[in-house]
Design an enzyme around this catalytic site. Structure first.
Site, PDB file in Angstrom:
ATOM      1  CG  ASP A  94      76.445  50.937  39.821  1.00 29.92           C
ATOM      2  OD1 ASP A  94      75.990  51.873  39.174  1.00 29.92           O
ATOM      3  OD2 ASP A  94      77.906  50.675  39.241  1.00 29.92           O
ATOM      4  CG  ASP A 116      71.562  50.826  32.589  1.00 26.75           C
ATOM      5  OD1 ASP A 116      70.655  51.741  31.816  1.00 26.75           O
ATOM      6  OD2 ASP A 116      72.736  50.759  32.807  1.00 26.75           O
ATOM      7  CG  HIS A 190      80.989  52.016  32.698  1.00 30.12           C
ATOM      8  ND1 HIS A 190      79.541  52.230  31.959  1.00 30.12           N
ATOM      9  CD2 HIS A 190      80.452  52.341  33.999  1.00 30.12           C
ATOM     10  CE1 HIS A 190      78.585  52.472  32.695  1.00 30.12           C
ATOM     11  NE2 HIS A 190      78.953  52.892  34.100  1.00 30.12           N
ATOM     12  N   GLY A 191      85.345  51.922  32.854  1.00 31.98           N
ATOM     13  CA  GLY A 191      86.560  51.334  32.614  1.00 31.98           C
ATOM     14  C   GLY A 191      87.781  52.161  32.433  1.00 31.98           C
ATOM     15  CG  HIS A 233      76.718  55.846  35.701  1.00 31.74           C
ATOM     16  ND1 HIS A 233      76.497  54.596  36.115  1.00 31.74           N
ATOM     17  CD2 HIS A 233      75.628  56.565  36.016  1.00 31.74           C
ATOM     18  CE1 HIS A 233      75.507  54.250  36.859  1.00 31.74           C
ATOM     19  NE2 HIS A 233      74.886  55.617  36.873  1.00 31.74           N
ATOM     20  N   GLY A 234      80.965  56.361  34.950  1.00 31.65           N
ATOM     21  CA  GLY A 234      82.167  56.246  34.245  1.00 31.65           C
ATOM     22  C   GLY A 234      82.918  57.455  34.318  1.00 31.65           C
ATOM     23  CB  ILE A 277      84.647  56.923  41.351  1.00 28.22           C
ATOM     24  CG1 ILE A 277      84.684  58.153  40.901  1.00 28.22           C
ATOM     25  CG2 ILE A 277      86.268  56.443  41.406  1.00 28.22           C
ATOM     26  CD1 ILE A 277      85.387  59.444  41.763  1.00 28.22           C
ATOM     27  CG  ASP A 278      83.951  49.949  40.030  1.00 28.99           C
ATOM     28  OD1 ASP A 278      84.972  49.761  40.919  1.00 28.99           O
ATOM     29  OD2 ASP A 278      83.428  49.127  39.682  1.00 28.99           O
ATOM     30  CB  SER A 279      87.959  52.209  36.534  1.00 27.31           C
ATOM     31  OG  SER A 279      86.953  51.600  35.952  1.00 27.31           O
TER      32      SER A 279
END
Ligand code: G3H
Ligand code: 13P
Ligand code: ZN
Length: 331
Positions: A94, A116, A190-191, A233-234, A277-279
């Site tokens: 990523d 990126d 992001h975040g 993303h995000g 998806i991370d947050s």
């Protein structure tokens, strides 16, 4: 050199083609720990979903690249042990930011990489992405590139301001780079703080309502590149119940806000075939651990609090797969 094929992993080519044709999106979940890996695999197996397990530069710094690669190898074997005969698991880099980091991952078992160069001028972004594509394709590794800049405040890939992808640039970019998928900027970021309260309105209950994604740009891109795999993303939705649990048990995340799930569901029906998806995983883990500590102040064995954390992440992953992305039963 370790080929991803030896690890039982797959690249993204076939799963993206099916996702675009079928009107759903593949989940791309970031992982940094064994518990995240276990929860992702359990969720993918139970829902019969293909899945992308992705590793950021920060994850490599935290957990060590060799350990993460072996966790991904373990993920394939674990999925089989859980009863999935033919798991479709991608190990993806990523936000790779240099040719060297992409090469290192390609040489060491990754089946997909992102380069990126979105912060670079157009020509430099193309040159860097093409260099990675030329190397990756020799080994049948697929490449995601990015055009347009996402805003973000929390991670290593943050930018103060976003710049939406310009639809008139996507044909030239995809043709000259040869990339396999394209991450675009249409208002995600992001975040866990994707919008300031000033950018939102409030509904009757006083809850913040974020501005909608730029679907007009997404549709214009789809028209230029029919059937080409698009990546968002995000795309965490920052579940308010997890934020409330965190805040109730000593946390402090005021006005955390994400992308409404209905909008992601809508996007998944289009050429958007990978949703990052991370947050939401971080929030699910933190909420469960904070609650556990508050309710069991005598516990100090990590297994006692990581078990509910893993369960809560798994529940969230299953919800995303079934109710938002629609990748269940697509193996
Ligand atoms: O896109 C960024 C991901 O959420 C990874 O974040 O660089 O803090 O691991 P990270
Ligand atoms: P979130 O911060 O919205 O989870 O986005 C994750 C991401 O885009 C990883 O590349
Ligand atoms: Zn990202």
């Amino acid at each position: 050199m370790t080929s991803y094929k030896e690890l039982g992993l797959v690249n993204t080519r076939e799963m993206f083609a099916k996702a675009v044709a079928g009107g759903y999106a593949i989940p791309a979940f970031n992982f940094n720990t064994m518990e995240q890996m276990q929860a992702i695999v359990q969720a993918a197996v139970e829902t019969k979903s293909p899945v992308i397990m992705q590793v950021s530069k920060g994850a490599r710094a935290y957990a060590n690249g060799t350990i993460l690669r072996n966790l991904a190898k373990g993920a394939v074997e674990y999925a089989k042990e859980l009863g999935c005969e033919n798991p479709q698991i991608v190990l993806h880099l990523d936000h790779g930011d240099t040719f060297e980091i992409c090469k290192e991952c390609i040489d060491n078992g990754f089946s997909s990489v992102m380069i990126d160069g979105s912060h670079l001028p157009f020509e430099e972004n193309i040159a860097l992405a093409k260099k990675v594509v030329d190397y990756a394709h020799q080994f049948d590794v697929t490449v995601e590139a990015e055009l347009g800049v996402l805003a973000g405040v929390e991670d290593e890939v943050s930018a103060a301001e976003s710049h939406y992808t310009q639809p008139e640039e996507v044909i030239e970019f995809s043709q000259r780079t040869g990339c396999d998928s394209l991450a675009i900027s249409i208002g995600t970021s992001h975040g866990a703080y994707k919008f300031t309260p000033a950018q939102c309105t409030r509904n009757a209950d006083g809850i913040l309502v974020p501005p909608p994604l730029a679907f007009d740009i997404l549709h214009a891109i789809e028209e230029k590149l029919p059937g080409f795999p698009i990546v968002l993303h995000g795309s965490s939705s920052v579940p308010q119940e997890e934020v409330a649990t965190i805040n109730k048990f000593g946390g402090n995340l005021p006005d955390a806000i994400g992308i409404p799930e209905e909008q992601l569901r809508e996007a998944a029906k289009s050429a958007v075939c990978k949703i990052n998806i991370d947050s939401d995983s971080r929030l699910a883990m933190t909420a469960a651990i904070r609650q556990h500590f508050a309710e069991h102040p005598d516990h100090f064995d990590p297994r006692q609090y990581l078990k509910p954390a893993r369960e809560n992440m798994k529940k969230m992953y299953i919800h995303k797969i079934v109710n938002v992305l629609g990748s269940n039963n697509k193996l």
